[in-house]
Every structure is written in structure tokens, then in C-alpha cells.
Design a protein around this motif. Sequence first.
Motif, PDB file in Angstrom:
ATOM      1  N   LEU A   1       0.827  -1.212   0.000  1.00  0.00           N
ATOM      2  CA  LEU A   1       0.000   0.000   0.000  1.00  0.00           C
ATOM      3  C   LEU A   1       0.857   1.257   0.000  1.00  0.00           C
ATOM      4  CD1 LEU A   1      -2.858  -1.076   2.411  1.00  0.00           C
ATOM      5  CD2 LEU A   1      -2.942  -0.864  -0.083  1.00  0.00           C
ATOM      6  N   ALA A   2       1.960   1.211   0.780  1.00  0.00           N
ATOM      7  CA  ALA A   2       2.844   2.383   0.827  1.00  0.00           C
ATOM      8  C   ALA A   2       3.481   2.615  -0.539  1.00  0.00           C
ATOM      9  CB  ALA A   2       3.916   2.180   1.885  1.00  0.00           C
ATOM     10  N   ARG A   3       3.934   1.513  -1.160  1.00  0.00           N
ATOM     11  CA  ARG A   3       4.579   1.638  -2.478  1.00  0.00           C
ATOM     12  C   ARG A   3       3.583   2.101  -3.534  1.00  0.00           C
ATOM     13  NH1 ARG A   3      10.198  -0.582  -2.979  1.00  0.00           N
ATOM     14  NH2 ARG A   3      10.797   0.031  -0.881  1.00  0.00           N
ATOM     15  N   ALA A   4       2.381   1.532  -3.467  1.00  0.00           N
ATOM     16  CA  ALA A   4       1.358   1.907  -4.453  1.00  0.00           C
ATOM     17  C   ALA A   4       1.046   3.391  -4.343  1.00  0.00           C
ATOM     18  CB  ALA A   4       0.098   1.072  -4.229  1.00  0.00           C
TER      19      ALA A   4
ATOM     20  N   VAL B   1      12.761  12.174 -15.933  1.00  0.00           N
ATOM     21  CA  VAL B   1      13.338  10.828 -16.089  1.00  0.00           C
ATOM     22  C   VAL B   1      13.780  10.245 -14.747  1.00  0.00           C
ATOM     23  CG1 VAL B   1      13.997  10.953 -18.515  1.00  0.00           C
ATOM     24  CG2 VAL B   1      15.581  11.751 -16.799  1.00  0.00           C
ATOM     25  N   THR B   2      14.159  11.117 -13.828  1.00  0.00           N
ATOM     26  CA  THR B   2      14.503  10.614 -12.486  1.00  0.00           C
ATOM     27  C   THR B   2      13.259  10.033 -11.814  1.00  0.00           C
ATOM     28  OG1 THR B   2      16.203  12.308 -12.310  1.00  0.00           O
ATOM     29  CG2 THR B   2      15.559  11.231 -10.266  1.00  0.00           C
ATOM     30  N   ILE B   3      12.146  10.757 -11.946  1.00  0.00           N
ATOM     31  CA  ILE B   3      10.883  10.237 -11.373  1.00  0.00           C
ATOM     32  C   ILE B   3      10.540   8.899 -12.025  1.00  0.00           C
ATOM     33  CG2 ILE B   3       8.385  10.605 -11.197  1.00  0.00           C
ATOM     34  CD1 ILE B   3       8.927  13.607 -11.033  1.00  0.00           C
ATOM     35  N   LEU B   4      10.735   8.845 -13.342  1.00  0.00           N
ATOM     36  CA  LEU B   4      10.397   7.597 -14.046  1.00  0.00           C
ATOM     37  C   LEU B   4      11.320   6.452 -13.633  1.00  0.00           C
ATOM     38  CD1 LEU B   4       9.421   8.962 -17.517  1.00  0.00           C
ATOM     39  CD2 LEU B   4       8.126   7.256 -16.238  1.00  0.00           C
ATOM     40  N   GLN B   5      12.574   6.773 -13.432  1.00  0.00           N
ATOM     41  CA  GLN B   5      13.508   5.732 -13.003  1.00  0.00           C
ATOM     42  C   GLN B   5      13.128   5.211 -11.611  1.00  0.00           C
ATOM     43  OE1 GLN B   5      17.712   6.857 -12.628  1.00  0.00           O
ATOM     44  NE2 GLN B   5      18.157   5.085 -13.875  1.00  0.00           N
ATOM     45  N   GLN B   6      12.756   6.131 -10.736  1.00  0.00           N
ATOM     46  CA  GLN B   6      12.334   5.706  -9.393  1.00  0.00           C
ATOM     47  C   GLN B   6      11.039   4.895  -9.473  1.00  0.00           C
ATOM     48  OE1 GLN B   6      12.078   9.546  -7.592  1.00  0.00           O
ATOM     49  NE2 GLN B   6      14.234   9.615  -7.038  1.00  0.00           N
ATOM     50  N   THR B   7      10.136   5.361 -10.337  1.00  0.00           N
ATOM     51  CA  THR B   7       8.863   4.652 -10.489  1.00  0.00           C
ATOM     52  C   THR B   7       9.090   3.237 -11.004  1.00  0.00           C
ATOM     53  OG1 THR B   7       7.868   6.771 -11.039  1.00  0.00           O
ATOM     54  CG2 THR B   7       6.555   4.811 -11.513  1.00  0.00           C
ATOM     55  N   GLU B   8      10.016   3.139 -11.950  1.00  0.00           N
ATOM     56  CA  GLU B   8      10.356   1.839 -12.527  1.00  0.00           C
ATOM     57  C   GLU B   8      10.859   0.900 -11.422  1.00  0.00           C
ATOM     58  OE1 GLU B   8      13.243   2.615 -15.499  1.00  0.00           O
ATOM     59  OE2 GLU B   8      13.351   0.545 -16.176  1.00  0.00           O
ATOM     60  N   GLU B   9      11.701   1.418 -10.558  1.00  0.00           N
ATOM     61  CA  GLU B   9      12.241   0.588  -9.476  1.00  0.00           C
ATOM     62  C   GLU B   9      11.162   0.225  -8.455  1.00  0.00           C
ATOM     63  OE1 GLU B   9      15.642   2.835  -8.253  1.00  0.00           O
ATOM     64  OE2 GLU B   9      16.731   2.271 -10.069  1.00  0.00           O
ATOM     65  N   LEU B  10      10.270   1.175  -8.179  1.00  0.00           N
ATOM     66  CA  LEU B  10       9.161   0.867  -7.268  1.00  0.00           C
ATOM     67  C   LEU B  10       8.274  -0.228  -7.865  1.00  0.00           C
ATOM     68  CD1 LEU B  10       8.076   4.466  -6.168  1.00  0.00           C
ATOM     69  CD2 LEU B  10       8.932   2.679  -4.664  1.00  0.00           C
ATOM     70  N   LEU B  11       8.015  -0.102  -9.153  1.00  0.00           N
ATOM     71  CA  LEU B  11       7.167  -1.100  -9.813  1.00  0.00           C
ATOM     72  C   LEU B  11       7.833  -2.474  -9.792  1.00  0.00           C
ATOM     73  CD1 LEU B  11       5.940   1.070 -12.805  1.00  0.00           C
ATOM     74  CD2 LEU B  11       4.462   0.017 -11.092  1.00  0.00           C
ATOM     75  N   LEU B  12       9.141  -2.486  -9.994  1.00  0.00           N
ATOM     76  CA  LEU B  12       9.844  -3.774  -9.960  1.00  0.00           C
ATOM     77  C   LEU B  12       9.806  -4.380  -8.558  1.00  0.00           C
ATOM     78  CD1 LEU B  12      12.883  -3.019 -12.286  1.00  0.00           C
ATOM     79  CD2 LEU B  12      11.164  -4.772 -12.643  1.00  0.00           C
ATOM     80  N   SER B  13       9.845  -3.509  -7.539  1.00  0.00           N
ATOM     81  CA  SER B  13       9.788  -4.033  -6.170  1.00  0.00           C
ATOM     82  C   SER B  13       8.416  -4.624  -5.854  1.00  0.00           C
ATOM     83  CB  SER B  13      10.144  -2.940  -5.160  1.00  0.00           C
ATOM     84  OG  SER B  13       9.084  -2.002  -5.071  1.00  0.00           O
ATOM     85  N   LEU B  14       7.408  -4.208  -6.629  1.00  0.00           N
ATOM     86  CA  LEU B  14       6.044  -4.740  -6.431  1.00  0.00           C
ATOM     87  C   LEU B  14       5.683  -5.766  -7.500  1.00  0.00           C
ATOM     88  CD1 LEU B  14       3.761  -1.664  -5.675  1.00  0.00           C
ATOM     89  CD2 LEU B  14       4.741  -3.288  -4.083  1.00  0.00           C
TER      90      LEU B  14
ATOM     91  N   LEU C   1       3.948  -3.238 -16.670  1.00  0.00           N
ATOM     92  CA  LEU C   1       4.005  -1.856 -16.169  1.00  0.00           C
ATOM     93  C   LEU C   1       5.437  -1.306 -16.005  1.00  0.00           C
ATOM     94  CD1 LEU C   1       1.294  -1.026 -13.506  1.00  0.00           C
ATOM     95  CD2 LEU C   1       2.337   0.534 -15.106  1.00  0.00           C
ATOM     96  N   PRO C   2       6.366  -2.079 -15.428  1.00  0.00           N
ATOM     97  CA  PRO C   2       7.736  -1.533 -15.332  1.00  0.00           C
ATOM     98  C   PRO C   2       8.334  -1.244 -16.710  1.00  0.00           C
ATOM     99  CG  PRO C   2       7.501  -3.499 -13.967  1.00  0.00           C
ATOM    100  CD  PRO C   2       6.256  -3.400 -14.786  1.00  0.00           C
ATOM    101  N   VAL C   3       8.006  -2.091 -17.677  1.00  0.00           N
ATOM    102  CA  VAL C   3       8.519  -1.860 -19.038  1.00  0.00           C
ATOM    103  C   VAL C   3       7.892  -0.590 -19.606  1.00  0.00           C
ATOM    104  CG1 VAL C   3       8.890  -2.854 -21.328  1.00  0.00           C
ATOM    105  CG2 VAL C   3       8.707  -4.348 -19.353  1.00  0.00           C
ATOM    106  N   HIS C   4       6.596  -0.378 -19.342  1.00  0.00           N
ATOM    107  CA  HIS C   4       5.947   0.860 -19.814  1.00  0.00           C
ATOM    108  C   HIS C   4       6.658   2.091 -19.236  1.00  0.00           C
ATOM    109  CE1 HIS C   4       2.892  -1.291 -21.823  1.00  0.00           C
ATOM    110  NE2 HIS C   4       2.115  -1.563 -20.799  1.00  0.00           N
TER     111      HIS C   4
END
Lengths: 326, 376
Positions: free
Chosen positions: A221-224, A256-269, A278-281
Motif C-alpha cells: 500500500l505504501a509503495r502503491a 526521467v529521475t521520477i520515471l527511473q524511481q517509479t520503474e524501481e518501485l514497480l519492480l519491487s512490487l 508496467l515496469p517496461v511501460h
Amino acid sequence: MKIITTDTSISLEESGQNFTLLEKPTLPDYSNVTKRPYFSFYYSEGETIWRRLLSSMAKFRDFCQDDPYLGCYALILRRLYPLLLSDNRAKNLTAYGADTDCMAYRVIQDFMTFLHTGSALTALARSPFSLMALSPGSCSALLYRLDTCPAPAAVCDAINRIKPGGLLLLYTIKETVPVELAPLFSKAVKDSFGPCTLYTLTADEAVLDFARENGSEAFILARASEITRRAEDLHSLIQAMLVGAALSEDAYFIAVTILQQTEELLLSLYDYLENDELPVHANVLKEAVLNYEAEIRRPSSLTVYREKLIQKSEIFFAAVEQEFLA
Amino acid sequence: MRKYKMCMIPAYSLENVQLLKDRVILPYACYRLFGECFSIVTHITGDYPYLSYLEGADLIPLPKDRPHMDAAVSYVSGHSQDIDLLFLFGARGEYMELARTYKSLRPDGVIYLKLDTNIDWANAYPLHDKNFSAFLEDCDIISCETRRLQSFLYKKWLRPVEYIPNGVYYPLYPEADEIQFSDKENMILTVGRLGTAQKNSMMLLYAYALAFPALKEPWELVLAGSVTPEFQAEYDRFCKEFPPLATHIHLTGHISDKQTLYQYYKKAKIFALPSRAEGSPNVFSEAAIFGCTVITTGVDAALDMTDNGRVGRISPNTADVKGFSGELLSLCQDADYLACNFHEIRTYMRAYFDYERLADRLRNLVGLQEMKRRRS
């Protein structure tokens, strides 16, 4: 490692060392106490609890002699013994981490059924997600092989499945345990013999609070929430890029920094995502932003990058909405 | 803007022809864009005439008395301060010690690994091996060559993998800018090691034979590249079996002179890729910048090469001769599409396969890595 049983005691033995698991209580009439303390049973010739416990330990010895966790099973049954005898109710136990056809589970199940025909031991599949399939607070004790999944979130998920006052029995044959679990281990009773260690943890209020805060659900929930917050920021930023609004010099770098962080958050979930693309998107959108930024610096820019940015951002934001907000 | 000291080390001794392929050309494009210096470190295998195309690049020979990778590790140990950005090519076990050595000496340095793989190889990486997993961890940026593979690797590795296709370094192809569609002839071209199992060349012959009777105009089929004895025998048998076709099919043999090869690209309207398996073939990019419309089997890069079928045709099944033939015939008979696609595919290539643009993106990715490291 060996399990040694006598008429009056059960112990573990290895390399000349000895560990006493249980001793027969010296109650005068204990040998007459049978599995169900009904009046009629005092007159029957039933097998006593102690005799059955000896037999169960002997089965561990016979069926699990090559299993490196043999000592753990004996330690587990020792700690389960008072819980199983604590009242006359059926108990639900759950086991996680060994194969579902583990012989030790069968032995424990047999002993539990002897005490109460309604008691059951449910063996879960090895994936930690199987823990999520159980209702919260649904079992009296949970046997957890730490070596299968030492992830703190999974251990906390296991605790969340235990009734208040129930037991978590964490066992391992490894020397080290995850440091993140130190606050839990400090509350546990530790039994150790040879390579086998058992941590017995009572699910009291403090333990349950820790588990709630550190379990998968809180984590997810926190990550989402972090992802949706970043997606909102990103959406505004990309819209501003596309309408040609005046942006600070580092706006693209921020995006792109936000996107990179988002990508990592998505991978963690990743294991919890319905849309596993979604991480690929996120990565593809990062690529589109980088291409667009590079192109607008060029003297003769190509319009395809703008179209691609529009297209990829639509795909990404729609997928985020579908996954987290729908 | 920061300039980087760059170094490329191949897993095996580098040959001259590889100097103009992706393993060197992409790092070289990066060097031209944001490099302070660029060295290629390898055992020497012969002469390197193609080095003359790479102005500013240094070829550093490794001592011959030690195996290639041992010598490379030793080189990195002694020269880590001369390397800010290390380029590796292929997720190979040979690199494990090299990457670890570099990272231990230069934790602030960046390793970029270009995977050069296809799905079959990617599926066989020994992820259970701790040293191999550690090697992947040591690589700050990893890229693969196709979208399909990118999606696959995200699921398999649970880490970011960039998509950087095998592209084109335009300064090496000045003649590609001058070409007109009117220079082209009714020619179907394929380029590769003919007769290898991977290239599936016989399928193209039979697909052409199936299409041939329905062709409204004559089309020549040119097969360029070295030929296996087995393929030569099959080809001879094929020509005896179909004598009317034989005069329209040409085997060029191995072409070492790039200019000669470019002449074929200039003339061909269609480039055929009947391969059973490919990552991201270099020949596709070359053909496409010369305005050849591509017809391919469903190799990993098929969707990327054709922009999902917009600038080329895909016949997915590598064993479906009839299907491939049908697509080939429809292309041969669609003169308007070929003429229009001459421009479309070149524009598409310029936008997404230009190494100078890809290097620009890589520069930003390197910058992002450094920022991330500073934050952590």
C-alpha cells in the motif's frame, strides 16, 4: 543428529552433546491419562499422550533421519506440546517452507489428530504468496522454515496469520538470520542444538504491531501510494512539456529521475502487479522523454518523438490508473 | 558537460571486421558525443585496417603471453583511473572477474553492458550462479537489442534493462544519403552466412520459387555472403530442378569490400531475412538505411525492424515457406508501397536506429546513474 527416547525422556544427541527435549511429568497417575480426559476413558486401555509423543519422536527418527531439519522438527514438537495440550479445542496449524509432502508434517498431524480429531496442519506451497491466501488470525501456530524465504515481509505476513496469543515457530539450520528481523528475535525464545535453531515467538500485541507495520500489505500500500503520487507529478510535467510551457532547465532530468524511481518501485512490487508490463511501460516512457529532450536540442527536430511521447505517456498513465486506481 | 574516459573490452580477441559492428561502433559514437578518450583493449589477431574509420580511437594490445581475459583484468587493475565508462559486450562469464575488479577499484565508475543476445540465450543465463548474478549487479546499465527481449528480461531479472537496438553510425555510410528510389531495381537481396542453420537460406529459395510464376515483372534474387558446401550442393540441385529460375538467382560469394556490398543495398528494393533465430541483425540496419523494404520471419527483432509491420512485412513462422512466399509476392507486386516505404523506413531508421541519437540517450542514462549513486 539422533533422537533418543526412553520411557521417561526425549532428547537430541549429536557429537557427544545432549539436549533434553522433554521429560515425562511425575504425576502419580499420569500414565493413565489418555487423549481425551472423559470419565469413561479412565477405565479404557487407551494409549497415553506421553506414549504417543514418544512414538511421534520415533517416527521423526525413522522417517526424517536424512533430513537436515530433523533436530528442528523435534524442537518444534517440544514447543508445540504445551499449546496442543492447553485446552480441549481443535487447533489449526499452518506450515510453510518445506515441501507439502514433508514427512515431519505428517508426524505432527498424526499427533495432533490423536489429541483432537478436529485438529489440522495445513502445509503451504513454497511461494511466500501462499501466506497471503490465509485469512488473518486464522491459525493457532505457524511453522516457518526461515531458510526458504528469509524476507522480513514474508515473516511478518506469517505472523499476521496467527491468532493473538498463538505461536510462530521459526526454524533454520543457517548460522545467520536477517538483521531486519532482529527486533522480532529479541522477543523470541531461542532453542538451539547442533546446526538446528528454533525461535518461538508469541503473537502478543507488540509482535502483531511490528508485523502489521512490516508486512506485505503495508509495504504494498505504501509503495502503491508512492507510485500514484509520482505518476501525478509526472503527468503534470509531461503535459507541460507537450504544450511547450516554460520549464526549468532540469525539468526533463526530473521527469526521467521520477520515471527511473517509479520503474524501481514497480519492480519491487512486480509479484503483485496484475499488469506485469508496467515496469517496461515506465522504461519506455523514460526512453520517450529522453529522446524528446535530445531532439528538441537538435536544429532540425523530428516530430515522431513528440508523437511517441504522447503515445507512450497515454499507455503508461492508463496502465497505472488501471492497476492502482480503478 | 562532463567528458568521460571510455574503454571497450571484448570478451574475446577482437577481429578487424568487428571494429565496425555494434560492439565497437556504439561505444565509438558515445566517445564522439561525450568522450574524452576511447580505448579498445584486446589481444591482437591481425591487421586492423578498419581502425582508420574510427578517428581518435586507441587500440591497446594486450600482452600475448597471457590469456585474453587474464590480461584484460590485469590491464584494468593498472588503468582503472583511465576508465570512467567501461563498455562490455555480451553477458559472458568471462567478464565476471573483470567487472568485479573494475568496480572494486572504481566504485564511482560506470559499467555499460550491451547484451547482444536473443531469447534462447537469455533464457540460458546461469542466474543461479552467485558470481554471475553479482556480475549483473556490477553492471550499472544493461541494454538489450529488441523490445520483445526487454519485456522478457524484466520478468526474468526484475531489474531495468534498456532497449538499445543495433543501429547505424551514419558517418560510415555517406552514400546512403544520396540514394534515390529510382536507382533501385527489382532485386530481392539477402546477406549472411548462407547455409548455416540459423540463416535458413533454403527457405528463401523455395519461397522465391513459389512466388516466381505469379510475378508480373521479373525479379532477381541475390544471395550475398559466404556459402557452406551443403548450401552450394542444395543450390545446385535447386537450379537443376527449376531451370527457368536459375538465371534469376545469383550467389555473390563472400564480399569483403563494403562498397561492393553497398551497391547491392542500393539496387535492392527488398531485403529478405528468412532466419530461424536472430537478435538484432546488423545487416537489417544497413539494408534499411539504403531504403530496402524488409521482409522477415518472426525473429526477436521483427516488430522493431518493421515498426510493428508498418515499414516491412513479417511472416512469423520460420518454417512456413508458403506464408513467406505470399508476403514476398505481395511486396513485389506493390510498387507504390515499395516507393513510399523507401522514405518511410529511412525516416524510421534515422529516428530510432541512429547510433548518434542512441548515444545521446546513453549519455543521459549514464548521468542518471551518477545522480542515483550520489543520492544513495
